[in-house]
Design a protein around this motif. Structure first.
Motif, PDB file in Angstrom:
ATOM      1  N   TYR A  24       0.832  -1.201   0.000  1.00 10.80           N
ATOM      2  CA  TYR A  24       0.000   0.000   0.000  1.00 10.80           C
ATOM      3  C   TYR A  24       0.868   1.252   0.000  1.00 10.80           C
ATOM      4  O   TYR A  24       0.542   2.243  -0.651  1.00 10.80           O
ATOM      5  N   ARG A  25       1.971   1.212   0.735  1.00  9.56           N
ATOM      6  CA  ARG A  25       2.880   2.360   0.768  1.00  9.56           C
ATOM      7  C   ARG A  25       3.457   2.595  -0.624  1.00  9.56           C
ATOM      8  O   ARG A  25       3.528   3.729  -1.095  1.00  9.56           O
ATOM      9  N   ILE A  26       3.853   1.521  -1.298  1.00  7.03           N
ATOM     10  CA  ILE A  26       4.374   1.643  -2.663  1.00  7.03           C
ATOM     11  C   ILE A  26       3.288   2.209  -3.582  1.00  7.03           C
ATOM     12  O   ILE A  26       3.541   3.131  -4.365  1.00  7.03           O
ATOM     13  N   ALA A  27       2.076   1.684  -3.480  1.00  6.12           N
ATOM     14  CA  ALA A  27       0.970   2.143  -4.326  1.00  6.12           C
ATOM     15  C   ALA A  27       0.667   3.625  -4.068  1.00  6.12           C
ATOM     16  O   ALA A  27       0.442   4.397  -5.012  1.00  6.12           O
ATOM     17  N   THR A  28       0.688   4.017  -2.808  1.00  3.67           N
ATOM     18  CA  THR A  28       0.433   5.413  -2.447  1.00  3.67           C
ATOM     19  C   THR A  28       1.499   6.317  -3.061  1.00  3.67           C
ATOM     20  O   THR A  28       1.188   7.324  -3.700  1.00  3.67           O
ATOM     21  N   ASN A  29       2.759   5.941  -2.879  1.00  2.02           N
ATOM     22  CA  ASN A  29       3.857   6.743  -3.423  1.00  2.02           C
ATOM     23  C   ASN A  29       3.805   6.800  -4.946  1.00  2.02           C
ATOM     24  O   ASN A  29       4.040   7.855  -5.542  1.00  2.02           O
ATOM     25  N   GLU A  30       3.496   5.679  -5.584  1.00  2.00           N
ATOM     26  CA  GLU A  30       3.388   5.648  -7.044  1.00  2.00           C
ATOM     27  C   GLU A  30       2.265   6.569  -7.525  1.00  2.00           C
ATOM     28  O   GLU A  30       2.424   7.300  -8.502  1.00  2.00           O
ATOM     29  N   ALA A  31       1.125   6.532  -6.828  1.00  3.81           N
ATOM     30  CA  ALA A  31      -0.022   7.366  -7.220  1.00  3.81           C
ATOM     31  C   ALA A  31       0.303   8.848  -7.055  1.00  3.81           C
ATOM     32  O   ALA A  31       0.002   9.661  -7.945  1.00  3.81           O
ATOM     33  N   LEU A  32       0.921   9.211  -5.940  1.00  4.23           N
ATOM     34  CA  LEU A  32       1.261  10.620  -5.704  1.00  4.23           C
ATOM     35  C   LEU A  32       2.317  11.105  -6.701  1.00  4.23           C
ATOM     36  O   LEU A  32       2.217  12.219  -7.227  1.00  4.23           O
ATOM     37  N   THR A  33       3.302  10.268  -6.965  1.00  2.52           N
ATOM     38  CA  THR A  33       4.332  10.615  -7.945  1.00  2.52           C
ATOM     39  C   THR A  33       3.703  10.798  -9.323  1.00  2.52           C
ATOM     40  O   THR A  33       4.018  11.747 -10.049  1.00  2.52           O
ATOM     41  N   PHE A  34       2.810   9.887  -9.666  1.00  2.00           N
ATOM     42  CA  PHE A  34       2.118   9.971 -10.956  1.00  2.00           C
ATOM     43  C   PHE A  34       1.369  11.295 -11.079  1.00  2.00           C
ATOM     44  O   PHE A  34       1.473  11.983 -12.105  1.00  2.00           O
ATOM     45  N   LEU A  35       0.601  11.664 -10.044  1.00  2.00           N
ATOM     46  CA  LEU A  35      -0.160  12.923 -10.078  1.00  2.00           C
ATOM     47  C   LEU A  35       0.760  14.131 -10.211  1.00  2.00           C
ATOM     48  O   LEU A  35       0.484  15.046 -10.991  1.00  2.00           O
ATOM     49  N   ASN A  36       1.848  14.133  -9.448  1.00  2.00           N
ATOM     50  CA  ASN A  36       2.781  15.262  -9.495  1.00  2.00           C
ATOM     51  C   ASN A  36       3.430  15.379 -10.876  1.00  2.00           C
ATOM     52  O   ASN A  36       3.576  16.479 -11.402  1.00  2.00           O
ATOM     53  N   GLN A  37       3.814  14.248 -11.461  1.00  2.87           N
ATOM     54  CA  GLN A  37       4.432  14.263 -12.798  1.00  2.87           C
ATOM     55  C   GLN A  37       3.426  14.709 -13.858  1.00  2.87           C
ATOM     56  O   GLN A  37       3.765  15.487 -14.760  1.00  2.87           O
ATOM     57  N   LYS A  38       2.195  14.232 -13.745  1.00  2.54           N
ATOM     58  CA  LYS A  38       1.166  14.596 -14.718  1.00  2.54           C
ATOM     59  C   LYS A  38       0.864  16.093 -14.635  1.00  2.54           C
ATOM     60  O   LYS A  38       0.735  16.763 -15.658  1.00  2.54           O
ATOM     61  N   ALA A  39       0.778  16.623 -13.415  1.00  2.44           N
ATOM     62  CA  ALA A  39       0.533  18.058 -13.232  1.00  2.44           C
ATOM     63  C   ALA A  39       1.699  18.873 -13.790  1.00  2.44           C
ATOM     64  O   ALA A  39       1.487  19.886 -14.482  1.00  2.44           O
ATOM     65  N   LYS A  40       2.913  18.411 -13.518  1.00  5.48           N
ATOM     66  CA  LYS A  40       4.108  19.116 -13.998  1.00  5.48           C
ATOM     67  C   LYS A  40       4.144  19.138 -15.533  1.00  5.48           C
ATOM     68  O   LYS A  40       4.448  20.171 -16.138  1.00  5.48           O
ATOM     69  N   LEU A  41       3.815  17.997 -16.152  1.00  6.67           N
ATOM     70  CA  LEU A  41       3.780  17.930 -17.617  1.00  6.67           C
ATOM     71  C   LEU A  41       2.763  18.900 -18.214  1.00  6.67           C
ATOM     72  O   LEU A  41       2.989  19.471 -19.278  1.00  6.67           O
ATOM     73  N   LYS A  42       1.650  19.067 -17.513  1.00  2.00           N
ATOM     74  CA  LYS A  42       0.600  19.972 -17.994  1.00  2.00           C
ATOM     75  C   LYS A  42       0.849  21.416 -17.568  1.00  2.00           C
ATOM     76  O   LYS A  42       0.102  22.306 -17.959  1.00  2.00           O
TER      77      LYS A  42
END
Length: 180
Positions: A75-93
């Motif tokens: 769950y910790r890995i999934a949480t970190n992956e999800a947050l990283t994904f959101l931050n990267q997606k926001a940064k790209l946009k």
């Protein structure tokens, strides 16, 4: 599930690892998907993050020390992956994470995998206004019905701090819902 230490040994043993990993995926795919989906909100994004999560679990299992439950570690890995994904997606946009989440909420209406109503959309909009940690705590407690002890292990914090975060989150959501 089999004794956790024994199961981890099966996951690490080249002779049994394929079968064990298939069992791991079948046992944890649904709860991890729900957890990730609650964070990223979009079905396709959740699928991508979930796939990355299982790749990381497989890749780093040899480093798992057993200081927490396998469930909590994943769950910790999934949480970190999800947050990283959101931050990267926001940064790209070129927008903030909050703006990205607001746009994603607006797109939920047309998402064939979303079955919520207007009240659910309003709740999602209220959740986005919370600080990241309060969002996580609220979603894990409210939507996933995890116990404070489980959330504490996943997020690496104390039960008392989680209870306070959840309480503050609920108050802020109530205020948002009644004033909007």
């Amino acid at each position: 599930m089999v004794d956790e230490k024994e199961f981890i040994e099966q996951l690490l043993n080249p002779k049994t690892q394929n079968t064990a990993f298939q069992k791991l995926i079948s046992d944890y795919q649904r709860p991890l998907y729900s957890h990730v989906r609650n964070i990223v909100l979009n079905h396709d994004d959740a699928d991508d993050v979930l796939q990355n999560t299982f790749v990381k679990v497989f890749q780093y299992l040899k480093n798992f020390k057993g200081e927490s439950k396998l469930f909590s570690w994943m769950y910790r890995i999934a949480t970190n992956e999800a947050l990283t994904f959101l931050n990267q997606k926001a940064k790209l946009k070129g927008i903030s994470s909050e703006d990205l989440q607001n746009k994603t909420i607006e797109n939920l209406r047309s998402d064939v995998h979303y079955d919520g109503d207007e009240i659910q959309l309003k709740l999602q909009k209220a959740i986005v206004t919370l600080p990241e940690k309060q969002q996580l705590v609220f979603k894990m407690k409210y939507f996933e019905e995890l116990k404070y002890e489980e959330i504490a292990e996943i997020l690496g914090t104390s039960v008392g701090a989680l209870k306070a975060s959840y309480h503050h989150a609920v108050k802020k959501i109530e205020l948002y819902v009644t004033s909007n």
